[in-house]
Write a protein that holds these residues in place. Structure first.
Motif, PDB file in Angstrom:
ATOM      1  N   SER A  98     -13.923   1.716   0.074  1.00  0.00           N
ATOM      2  CA  SER A  98     -15.304   1.297  -0.177  1.00  0.00           C
ATOM      3  C   SER A  98     -15.820   0.412   0.939  1.00  0.00           C
ATOM      4  O   SER A  98     -17.011   0.454   1.293  1.00  0.00           O
ATOM      5  CB  SER A  98     -15.379   0.550  -1.514  1.00  0.00           C
ATOM      6  N   MET A 126      -0.144   0.336  -8.787  1.00  0.00           N
ATOM      7  CA  MET A 126      -0.459  -1.048  -8.448  1.00  0.00           C
ATOM      8  C   MET A 126      -1.301  -1.153  -7.177  1.00  0.00           C
ATOM      9  O   MET A 126      -2.243  -1.946  -7.109  1.00  0.00           O
ATOM     10  CB  MET A 126       0.837  -1.850  -8.273  1.00  0.00           C
ATOM     11  N   TYR A 127      -0.938  -0.357  -6.171  1.00  0.00           N
ATOM     12  CA  TYR A 127      -1.601  -0.475  -4.869  1.00  0.00           C
ATOM     13  C   TYR A 127      -2.817   0.429  -4.736  1.00  0.00           C
ATOM     14  O   TYR A 127      -3.435   0.484  -3.673  1.00  0.00           O
ATOM     15  CB  TYR A 127      -0.602  -0.168  -3.746  1.00  0.00           C
ATOM     16  N   ARG A 128      -3.133   1.161  -5.800  1.00  0.00           N
ATOM     17  CA  ARG A 128      -4.300   2.052  -5.744  1.00  0.00           C
ATOM     18  C   ARG A 128      -5.582   1.255  -5.547  1.00  0.00           C
ATOM     19  O   ARG A 128      -6.515   1.698  -4.868  1.00  0.00           O
ATOM     20  CB  ARG A 128      -4.380   2.882  -7.020  1.00  0.00           C
ATOM     21  N   LYS A 129      -5.649   0.050  -6.145  1.00  0.00           N
ATOM     22  CA  LYS A 129      -6.829  -0.793  -5.992  1.00  0.00           C
ATOM     23  C   LYS A 129      -7.030  -1.203  -4.542  1.00  0.00           C
ATOM     24  O   LYS A 129      -8.165  -1.283  -4.058  1.00  0.00           O
ATOM     25  CB  LYS A 129      -6.709  -2.042  -6.875  1.00  0.00           C
ATOM     26  N   ASN A 130      -5.929  -1.449  -3.835  1.00  0.00           N
ATOM     27  CA  ASN A 130      -6.032  -1.817  -2.419  1.00  0.00           C
ATOM     28  C   ASN A 130      -6.627  -0.692  -1.598  1.00  0.00           C
ATOM     29  O   ASN A 130      -7.453  -0.911  -0.714  1.00  0.00           O
ATOM     30  CB  ASN A 130      -4.660  -2.185  -1.864  1.00  0.00           C
ATOM     31  N   GLU A 175      -0.846   4.135   1.004  1.00  0.00           N
ATOM     32  CA  GLU A 175      -1.740   5.014   1.770  1.00  0.00           C
ATOM     33  C   GLU A 175      -0.945   5.750   2.845  1.00  0.00           C
ATOM     34  O   GLU A 175      -0.116   5.167   3.543  1.00  0.00           O
ATOM     35  CB  GLU A 175      -2.845   4.195   2.423  1.00  0.00           C
ATOM     36  N   SER A 189       0.849  -1.198   0.000  1.00  0.00           N
ATOM     37  CA  SER A 189       0.000   0.000   0.000  1.00  0.00           C
ATOM     38  C   SER A 189       0.884   1.248   0.000  1.00  0.00           C
ATOM     39  O   SER A 189       2.029   1.213   0.466  1.00  0.00           O
ATOM     40  CB  SER A 189      -0.910   0.003   1.228  1.00  0.00           C
ATOM     41  N   SER A 210      -8.576   1.743  -2.802  1.00  0.00           N
ATOM     42  CA  SER A 210      -9.973   1.906  -3.205  1.00  0.00           C
ATOM     43  C   SER A 210     -10.864   0.865  -2.542  1.00  0.00           C
ATOM     44  O   SER A 210     -11.966   1.163  -2.080  1.00  0.00           O
ATOM     45  CB  SER A 210     -10.097   1.805  -4.728  1.00  0.00           C
ATOM     46  N   ALA A 211     -10.378  -0.388  -2.489  1.00  0.00           N
ATOM     47  CA  ALA A 211     -11.153  -1.457  -1.857  1.00  0.00           C
ATOM     48  C   ALA A 211     -11.339  -1.195  -0.372  1.00  0.00           C
ATOM     49  O   ALA A 211     -12.421  -1.414   0.183  1.00  0.00           O
ATOM     50  CB  ALA A 211     -10.449  -2.792  -2.079  1.00  0.00           C
ATOM     51  N   LYS A 212     -10.301  -0.695   0.279  1.00  0.00           N
ATOM     52  CA  LYS A 212     -10.389  -0.403   1.700  1.00  0.00           C
ATOM     53  C   LYS A 212     -11.347   0.745   1.972  1.00  0.00           C
ATOM     54  O   LYS A 212     -12.133   0.719   2.918  1.00  0.00           O
ATOM     55  CB  LYS A 212      -8.992  -0.060   2.248  1.00  0.00           C
TER      56      LYS A 212
END
Length: 311
Positions: free
Chosen positions: A290, A280-284, A218, A216, A286-288
Motif C-alpha cells: 500500500s 503473521m507477516y502478511r500485514k507487513n 515476501e 517477512s 500488505s503495508a509495504k
C-alpha cells in the motif's frame, strides 16, 4: 526405500497377494490391473487400493510443490533475499540421498523418474538463487551471466534425462549379487532413506530463521509449503491406512516405516510454523504494497508567503 518426498512400494504388503508361480512367474488373480501395470503391486482389497491412490496423490503433490516457487522467483527477481540457501542445499541433499537409496534398493522406473524430477527442480531453484544473487549484487549488467545460466540448466536437463535409463538398464546387476552382498546393498539403501528424511527435516530450520530475521515471507511462494504439507500428510495416511490389510506383523511394518513417518510428521509440523509466519507477516507485506501504491502529494512550487512577496 521411501521417504516423505519419495514414497516407495510396500513389498511386505502386496507380496502376500501373489499366488503360486506359473511357468516361473507369480500370478496376481484378483489384483487391480492399472496398479499391477504401473507399480507392479498385487492389490486386491480396498485398504491397499486406498493406500496406493493416496500415495500417488502424495507423490503428485511433491512433484508440483517446487514449480510455484520457480515462478515466484522469476516474477519477483529477489529470490536471494527471500529464500535460505541452506534450505535449498538440504532439499537437494535429501533428494540425492533418496536417489541413491532408490538405486540401491532397485525401485520401480516410475519412482526413479520421480526422484530425478525432484533433483531437476532443486537444481533450477539453486540456479535461480545464484543467478539473481550475482545479478543483483553487480552494479552493471552482464549478458554472459544469462547464457551461462541457460547452458548450465540445459546441460543439467540432458544429464538428468539420461539418468533414469542408465539406472534402469544397469540396475539388473544388483539382483544377480550374492545374498550377503545383496543384503549389504539393501541396508545401505535404507540408510540413505533415513539420511534423506533427516535432510528434509533439517531443511525447514534455515528458512524459518530467514523469515524470522526478515520479519517477512515476501518472495517465497506459500504453495511450496502448502503442497509439501499435503504431500507429507497424505504419505503418512497412505502408510497408516494399509494396517488393517496387513497379514504379517503390524509392529514390524511400523518400525520399518518409522523413520519416514517421523520425517514426514516432523516436516509437517515445521511447515505449520512456516504457515504461521506467512499469516503473521502478511500485514507487513500488505503495508509495504500500500505504501508503494500511494501517490505522493505534489507540494506547491511557492508557499503562500512567497507568492505574496512576488506580487
Amino acid at each position: 526405500m521411501a521417504s516423505g518426498r519419495f514414497p516407495g512400494k510396500s513389498a511386505d504388503v502386496a507380496i502376500n497377494n501373489w499366488t503360486a508361480p506359473s511357468q516361473g512367474r507369480p500370478l496376481c488373480v484378483n489384483g487391480t490391473p492399472w496398479i499391477l501395470y504401473l507399480l507392479e503391486e498385487c492389490v486386491d482389497n480396498i485398504w491397499e487400493y486406498c493406500s496406493v491412490v493416496i500415495g500417488l496423490i502424495s507423490m503428485f503433490c511433491f512433484l508440483l510443490s517446487t514449480i510455484p516457487q520457480v515462478y515466484e522467483a522469476y516474477r519477483n527477481g529477489k529470490v536471494e533475499k527471500a529464500m535460505s540457501f541452506g534450505f535449498l542445499l538440504f532439499l537437494l541433499s535429501g533428494d540425492l540421498t533418496s536417489f541413491a537409496g532408490c538405486y540401491l534398493t532397485s525401485q520401480l522406473p516410475i519412482q526413479v523418474v520421480t526422484v530425478v524430477f525432484y533433483i531437476f527442480t532443486d537444481l533450477i531453484l539453486i540456479s535461480q538463487f545464484l543467478y539473481y544473487k550475482i545479478k543483483n549484487s553487480s552494479s552493471r549488467k552482464n549478458p554472459a551471466l544469462k547464457w551461462v545460466c541457460f547452458m548450465w540448466c540445459g546441460a543439467g536437463t540432458l544429464a538428468l534425462l539420461a539418468l533414469p535409463k542408465l539406472i534402469i538398464d544397469n540396475g539388473s546387476h544388483l539382483n544377480t549379487q550374492s545374498p550377503a552382498s545383496s543384503k549389504s546393498v539393501e541396508i545401505t539403501g535404507y540408510v540413505c532413506g533415513y539420511l534423506a528424511s533427516v535432510f528434509y527435516l533439517c531443511s525447514r530450520f534455515p528458512q524459518i530463521h530467514k523469515n524470522f530475521q526478515r520479519q517477512s515471507t515476501e518472495g517465497t511462494s506459500y504453495l511450496l509449503f502448502a503442497l509439501a504439507m499435503m504431500g507429507n500428510g497424505t504419505y503418512g495416511l497412505s502408510v497408516i491406512i494399509v494396517l488393517p490389510a496387513l497379514k504379517g506383523s503390524k509392529q514390524t511394518f511400523i518400525i520399518k516405516h518409522l523413520a519416514w513417518l517421523i520425517g514426514s510428521l516432523g516436516v509437517l509440523i515445521l511447515d505449520c510454523f512456516v504457515t504461521a509466519q506467512f499469516i503473521m507477516y502478511r500485514k507487513n507485506i500488505s503495508a509495504k504494497s500500500s505504501a508503494l501504491r500511494r501517490i505522493p502529494e505534489v507540494e506547491p512550487l511557492l508557499s503562500e508567503e512567497e507568492e505574496l512577496t512576488v506580487l
